[in-house]
Design an enzyme around this catalytic site. Structure first.
Site, PDB file in Angstrom:
ATOM      1  N   ASP A  16      84.530  -0.769   9.364  1.00 10.36           N
ATOM      2  CA  ASP A  16      83.382  -1.440   9.439  1.00 10.36           C
ATOM      3  C   ASP A  16      83.285  -2.819   9.305  1.00 10.36           C
ATOM      4  O   ASP A  16      84.074  -3.575   8.313  1.00 10.36           O
ATOM      5  CB  ASP A  16      82.199  -0.712   8.435  1.00 10.36           C
ATOM      6  CG  ASP A  16      80.658  -0.885   8.936  1.00 10.36           C
ATOM      7  OD1 ASP A  16      80.373  -1.297  10.129  1.00 10.36           O
ATOM      8  OD2 ASP A  16      79.833  -1.039   8.096  1.00 10.36           O
ATOM      9  N   HIS A  33      85.493  -6.276  17.354  1.00  8.43           N
ATOM     10  CA  HIS A  33      86.452  -5.034  17.898  1.00  8.43           C
ATOM     11  C   HIS A  33      87.561  -5.237  18.186  1.00  8.43           C
ATOM     12  O   HIS A  33      88.686  -4.505  17.815  1.00  8.43           O
ATOM     13  CB  HIS A  33      85.472  -4.073  18.820  1.00  8.43           C
ATOM     14  CG  HIS A  33      84.198  -4.017  18.461  1.00  8.43           C
ATOM     15  ND1 HIS A  33      83.889  -3.329  17.029  1.00  8.43           N
ATOM     16  CD2 HIS A  33      82.966  -3.762  19.086  1.00  8.43           C
ATOM     17  CE1 HIS A  33      82.520  -3.021  17.193  1.00  8.43           C
ATOM     18  NE2 HIS A  33      82.049  -3.437  18.390  1.00  8.43           N
ATOM     19  N   LEU A 127     104.257   9.688   9.224  1.00  7.15           N
ATOM     20  CA  LEU A 127     102.610   9.389   8.951  1.00  7.15           C
ATOM     21  C   LEU A 127     101.663  10.148  10.066  1.00  7.15           C
ATOM     22  O   LEU A 127     102.174  10.244  11.136  1.00  7.15           O
ATOM     23  CB  LEU A 127     102.475   7.818   9.059  1.00  7.15           C
ATOM     24  CG  LEU A 127     100.909   7.394   9.064  1.00  7.15           C
ATOM     25  CD1 LEU A 127     100.690   7.775   7.348  1.00  7.15           C
ATOM     26  CD2 LEU A 127     100.790   6.121   9.063  1.00  7.15           C
TER      27      LEU A 127
HETATM   28  C1  IPE Z   1      80.250   3.753  11.048  1.00 11.44           C
HETATM   29  O1  IPE Z   1      80.017   2.426  11.025  1.00 11.44           O
HETATM   30  C2  IPE Z   1      81.125   4.082  12.150  1.00 11.44           C
HETATM   31  C3  IPE Z   1      82.446   3.600  12.318  1.00 11.44           C
HETATM   32  C4  IPE Z   1      83.003   2.552  11.496  1.00 11.44           C
HETATM   33  C5  IPE Z   1      83.062   3.906  13.453  1.00 11.44           C
HETATM   34  P1  IPE Z   1      78.590   2.121  11.660  1.00 11.44           P
HETATM   35  O2  IPE Z   1      78.459   0.608  11.508  1.00 11.44           O
HETATM   36  O3  IPE Z   1      77.958   2.908  12.760  1.00 11.44           O
HETATM   37  O4  IPE Z   1      77.563   2.535  10.482  1.00 11.44           O
HETATM   38  P2  IPE Z   1      76.062   2.335   9.916  1.00 11.44           P
HETATM   39  O5  IPE Z   1      75.347   2.604  11.344  1.00 11.44           O
HETATM   40  O6  IPE Z   1      76.087   0.990   9.401  1.00 11.44           O
HETATM   41  O7  IPE Z   1      75.520   3.297   8.916  1.00 11.44           O
HETATM   42  C1  IPE Z   2      82.611  -1.090  13.122  1.00  9.59           C
HETATM   43  O1  IPE Z   2      82.200  -2.249  12.956  1.00  9.59           O
HETATM   44  C2  IPE Z   2      83.113  -0.516  14.495  1.00  9.59           C
HETATM   45  C3  IPE Z   2      82.385   0.577  15.029  1.00  9.59           C
HETATM   46  C4  IPE Z   2      81.204   1.164  14.483  1.00  9.59           C
HETATM   47  C5  IPE Z   2      82.830   0.917  16.358  1.00  9.59           C
HETATM   48  P1  IPE Z   2      80.427  -2.566  13.582  1.00  9.59           P
HETATM   49  O2  IPE Z   2      80.435  -2.696  14.897  1.00  9.59           O
HETATM   50  O3  IPE Z   2      79.614  -1.433  13.023  1.00  9.59           O
HETATM   51  O4  IPE Z   2      80.269  -3.954  12.758  1.00  9.59           O
HETATM   52  P2  IPE Z   2      79.183  -4.297  11.827  1.00  9.59           P
HETATM   53  O5  IPE Z   2      78.925  -3.211  10.836  1.00  9.59           O
HETATM   54  O6  IPE Z   2      77.999  -4.727  12.915  1.00  9.59           O
HETATM   55  O7  IPE Z   2      79.175  -5.823  11.256  1.00  9.59           O
HETATM   56 MG    MG Z   3      78.913  -1.153  10.966  1.00 15.99          MG
END
Ligand code: IPE
Ligand code: IPE
Ligand code: MG
Length: 245
Positions: A16, A33, A127
Site C-alpha cells: 500500500d 503503481h 520460493l
Molecule cells: C489494499 O489497499 C489493497 C491492496 C494493497 C492491493 P487499499 O488501499 O485498497 O486499502 P484501503 O482502501 O485503504 O483499506
Molecule cells: C496500493 O496503493 C496499490 C493498490 C491498491 C492497487 P494505493 O493505490 O492504495 O496507494 P494509496 O494508499 O492511495 O497511497
Molecule cells: Mg491504499
C-alpha cells in the site's frame, strides 16, 4: 517447534501507498503503481536471500474495482506488462508463480497469460510467490464454504465432518506453510480484507514506508521484528519457556 523462529516461512504483504508516493511527486497515481514493481523485485530478492519459502502479495483487492475506471485500466495494463516482462526472470530465479483470487473477473487473454505463467514456473521450488488479484478474504471463506456445501449436496460429505482443518484445506494458499508474518506498508493499520482466515495467528508488522520505497533492508527489519515476537497460540509465556528448556 521453537517459539521464536528467526525466519518466517511464509510472508504476506499488503503493498500500500503507491498513490501517495506519486502524489508527493506531483505525478498521476499510475506512476506510483509502476514504481511499485521495483519493490516487488526487491522483496522477491530479499526472500530468496533470507530463505523465506513463501511470499504472498496483495496486488488488487475485490474492492479495488470501485476505483476510477482510468486507474483500474492502468493497473490492468501494468499487470499484463509485468507478467510478460518478469515471468522469465522469476523462472530463472527458481520462483514458482501463482495467482490467487476470483480470476473469473479477468478477460480471457489475461487469464490465459496467468495460466501460462503458472504452468511455466510450476516446477520451481526456491520460493512460492502468490499474487492475490481480485482477492478478498471474505470471498475466500465463501468459496471454501461453497465447495463444502456442494460436497454435502452430492452426498460426499457429512455436515458434521466440516471443521476448521477441512474448511482450511479449501482456502487459498492451503498448500503453503502457515502464514507467519503479515506486513502492510503505507501506514494504515488494517487488513483491508486480505487473508482473514490465514492471518489468524500471523504476526503483524505495519510500517509507514510507502510501497515503492520498500526494499530489502525494510524486509530485513520486518523479519528482525518478527524474530523478537513470542508466538504463544493461546498458551502462557511460562509454558513456551518450559517447552524450549
Ligand atoms: C489494499 O489497499 C489493497 C491492496 C494493497 C492491493 P487499499 O488501499 O485498497 O486499502 P484501503 O482502501 O485503504 O483499506
Ligand atoms: C496500493 O496503493 C496499490 C493498490 C491498491 C492497487 P494505493 O493505490 O492504495 O496507494 P494509496 O494508499 O492511495 O497511497
Ligand atoms: Mg491504499
Amino acid at each position: 517447534m521453537t517459539s521464536r523462529p528467526a525466519i518466517p516461512r511464509h510472508i504476506a504483504i499488503v503493498m500500500d501507498g503507491n498513490g501517495r508516493w506519486a502524489k508527493l511527486r506531483h505525478r498521476p497515481r499510475s506512476f506510483g503503481h509502476n514504481a511499485g514493481r521495483k519493490a516487488v523485485r526487491e522483496v522477491v530478492e530479499g526472500c530468496l536471500r533470507e530463505g523465506v519459502e513463501a511470499l504472498t502479495l496483495f496486488a488488487f483487492s475485490s474492492e479495488n474495482w470501485k476505483r476510477p475506471e482510468e486507474e483500474v485500466g492502468a493497473l490492468m495494463a501494468l499487470f499484463v506488462r509485468a507478467l510478460d516482462k518478469e515471468t522469465e526472470e522469476l523462472h530463472a530465479q527458481g520462483v514458482r508463480l501463482r495467482f490467487v483470487g476470483d480470476l473469473t473477473a479477468f478477460d480471457e487473454p489475461l487469464r490465459e497469460r496467468m495460466q501460462a505463467a503458472m504452468a511455466h514456473t510450476a516446477g520451481n521450488r526456491r520460493l512460492q510467490l502468490s499474487v492475490a488479484v481480485n482477492y478478498g478474504g471474505r470471498w475466500d471463506i465463501v468459496q471454501a464454504a461453497r465447495q463444502a456445501a456442494a460436497a454435502v449436496a452430492r452426498g460426499a460429505l457429512r455436515p458434521e465432518a466440516i471443521d476448521e482443518a477441512m474448511l482450511g484445506q479449501r482456502m487459498c494458499l492451503a498448500e503453503l506453510p502457515p502464514l507467519d508474518l503479515f506486513i502492510r506498508t503505507g501506514g494504515e493499520c488494517r487488513l483491508s480484507n486480505f487473508l482473514l482466515w490465514q492471518a489468524a495467528y500471523a504476526e503483524l508488522h505495519f510500517t509507514d514506508t510507502l510501497w515503492p520505497d520498500f526494499d530489502q533492508a525494510c524486509l530485513h527489519r520486518a523479519i528482525e521484528d518478527y524474530g523478537r515476537r513470542e508466538r504463544r497460540y493461546g498458551r502462557t509465556g511460562e509454558q513456551i519457556a518450559s517447552d524450549k528448556g
